[in-house]
Write a protein that holds these residues in place. Structure first.
Motif, PDB file in Angstrom:
ATOM      1  N   THR A 106      13.724  -6.425 -31.541  1.00 16.30           N
ATOM      2  CA  THR A 106      15.046  -6.529 -30.916  1.00 16.30           C
ATOM      3  C   THR A 106      16.085  -5.615 -31.547  1.00 16.30           C
ATOM      4  OG1 THR A 106      15.772  -8.307 -32.385  1.00 16.30           O
ATOM      5  CG2 THR A 106      14.616  -8.953 -30.340  1.00 16.30           C
ATOM      6  N   GLY A 107      15.787  -5.061 -32.691  1.00 16.55           N
ATOM      7  CA  GLY A 107      16.756  -4.245 -33.406  1.00 16.55           C
ATOM      8  C   GLY A 107      17.576  -5.050 -34.392  1.00 16.55           C
ATOM      9  N   ALA A 108      17.358  -6.360 -34.397  1.00 11.45           N
ATOM     10  CA  ALA A 108      18.113  -7.242 -35.289  1.00 11.45           C
ATOM     11  C   ALA A 108      17.304  -7.576 -36.535  1.00 11.45           C
ATOM     12  CB  ALA A 108      18.479  -8.527 -34.556  1.00 11.45           C
ATOM     13  N   ILE A 109      18.018  -7.948 -37.570  1.00  8.88           N
ATOM     14  CA  ILE A 109      17.414  -8.415 -38.810  1.00  8.88           C
ATOM     15  C   ILE A 109      17.935  -9.828 -39.054  1.00  8.88           C
ATOM     16  CG2 ILE A 109      17.207  -8.030 -41.309  1.00  8.88           C
ATOM     17  CD1 ILE A 109      15.853  -5.838 -39.733  1.00  8.88           C
ATOM     18  N   GLY A 142       8.027   2.724 -28.781  1.00 11.13           N
ATOM     19  CA  GLY A 142       9.352   2.227 -29.141  1.00 11.13           C
ATOM     20  C   GLY A 142       9.232   1.009 -30.029  1.00 11.13           C
ATOM     21  N   GLY A 143       9.770  -0.109 -29.588  1.00 15.30           N
ATOM     22  CA  GLY A 143       9.704  -1.340 -30.361  1.00 15.30           C
ATOM     23  C   GLY A 143       8.633  -2.305 -29.909  1.00 15.30           C
ATOM     24  N   PHE A 144       7.706  -1.881 -29.049  1.00 18.85           N
ATOM     25  CA  PHE A 144       6.669  -2.772 -28.534  1.00 18.85           C
ATOM     26  C   PHE A 144       5.421  -2.723 -29.408  1.00 18.85           C
ATOM     27  CE2 PHE A 144       9.260  -2.373 -24.776  1.00 18.85           C
ATOM     28  CZ  PHE A 144       9.209  -3.642 -24.225  1.00 18.85           C
ATOM     29  N   TYR A 145       4.916  -3.910 -29.724  1.00 19.18           N
ATOM     30  CA  TYR A 145       3.733  -4.057 -30.570  1.00 19.18           C
ATOM     31  C   TYR A 145       2.761  -5.045 -29.938  1.00 19.18           C
ATOM     32  CZ  TYR A 145       6.512  -2.054 -34.367  1.00 19.18           C
ATOM     33  OH  TYR A 145       7.275  -1.231 -35.142  1.00 19.18           O
ATOM     34  N   VAL A 153      13.565  -9.114 -36.281  1.00 21.69           N
ATOM     35  CA  VAL A 153      13.486 -10.152 -35.251  1.00 21.69           C
ATOM     36  C   VAL A 153      12.755  -9.567 -34.040  1.00 21.69           C
ATOM     37  CG1 VAL A 153      14.806 -11.661 -33.727  1.00 21.69           C
ATOM     38  CG2 VAL A 153      15.621 -11.210 -36.057  1.00 21.69           C
ATOM     39  N   PHE A 154      11.750 -10.287 -33.544  1.00 24.26           N
ATOM     40  CA  PHE A 154      10.957  -9.853 -32.405  1.00 24.26           C
ATOM     41  C   PHE A 154      11.097 -10.836 -31.247  1.00 24.26           C
ATOM     42  CE2 PHE A 154       8.988  -7.761 -35.961  1.00 24.26           C
ATOM     43  CZ  PHE A 154       8.604  -6.533 -35.457  1.00 24.26           C
ATOM     44  N   LYS A 155      11.028 -10.307 -30.019  1.00 29.42           N
ATOM     45  CA  LYS A 155      10.958 -11.133 -28.817  1.00 29.42           C
ATOM     46  C   LYS A 155       9.506 -11.140 -28.377  1.00 29.42           C
ATOM     47  CE  LYS A 155      12.481 -11.483 -24.063  1.00 29.42           C
ATOM     48  NZ  LYS A 155      13.278 -10.885 -22.988  1.00 29.42           N
ATOM     49  N   THR A 156       8.957 -12.321 -28.149  1.00 27.02           N
ATOM     50  CA  THR A 156       7.570 -12.451 -27.701  1.00 27.02           C
ATOM     51  C   THR A 156       7.527 -12.404 -26.179  1.00 27.02           C
ATOM     52  OG1 THR A 156       6.990 -13.740 -29.650  1.00 27.02           O
ATOM     53  CG2 THR A 156       5.526 -13.930 -27.734  1.00 27.02           C
ATOM     54  N   HIS A 157       6.678 -11.531 -25.637  1.00 23.75           N
ATOM     55  CA  HIS A 157       6.543 -11.387 -24.185  1.00 23.75           C
ATOM     56  C   HIS A 157       5.291 -12.071 -23.643  1.00 23.75           C
ATOM     57  CE1 HIS A 157       9.943  -8.726 -23.516  1.00 23.75           C
ATOM     58  NE2 HIS A 157       9.613  -8.113 -24.637  1.00 23.75           N
TER      59      HIS A 157
END
Length: 90
Positions: A24-27, A7-10, A40-44
């Motif tokens: 996040t699906g955002a730009i 999915g969106g995980f890298y 835009v990414f969320k850091t885990h």
């Protein structure tokens, strides 16, 4: 290095660390002088090795399990581990 897990995980890396990120699906708004924004990414988390990042992903997937009993949970955990192993060769 930037590896898509699912999915969106890298998992990204540089010469010091590995980072688990989720798109996040955002730009973002374009910076001054640019015509397009950036994803835009969320850091885990930040990790010393790829196994640490994979373990964090495993824990996140387990916590979102819909299992209603121990047998289902164990099956989910094994399925997630198999998935991670198929994506990242340990």
């Amino acid at each position: 290095m930037k590896v898509l897990i699912e999915g969106g995980f890298y998992i990204e890396s540089d010469d010091r660390e590995f980072v688990l990120k989720e798109y996040t699906g955002a730009i973002s708004k374009p910076a001054k002088g640019e015509t397009e924004g950036k994803p835009v990414f969320k850091t885990h988390g930040y990790f010393h090795d790829v196994q640490g990042a994979a373990q964090k992903f495993l824990k996140m997937r387990i916590s979102s399990s819909q299992a209603t009993n121990l047998r289902e949970l164990i099956a989910d955990v094994e399925s997630i581990r198999d998935f991670i192993r198929s994506r990242i060769d340990f």
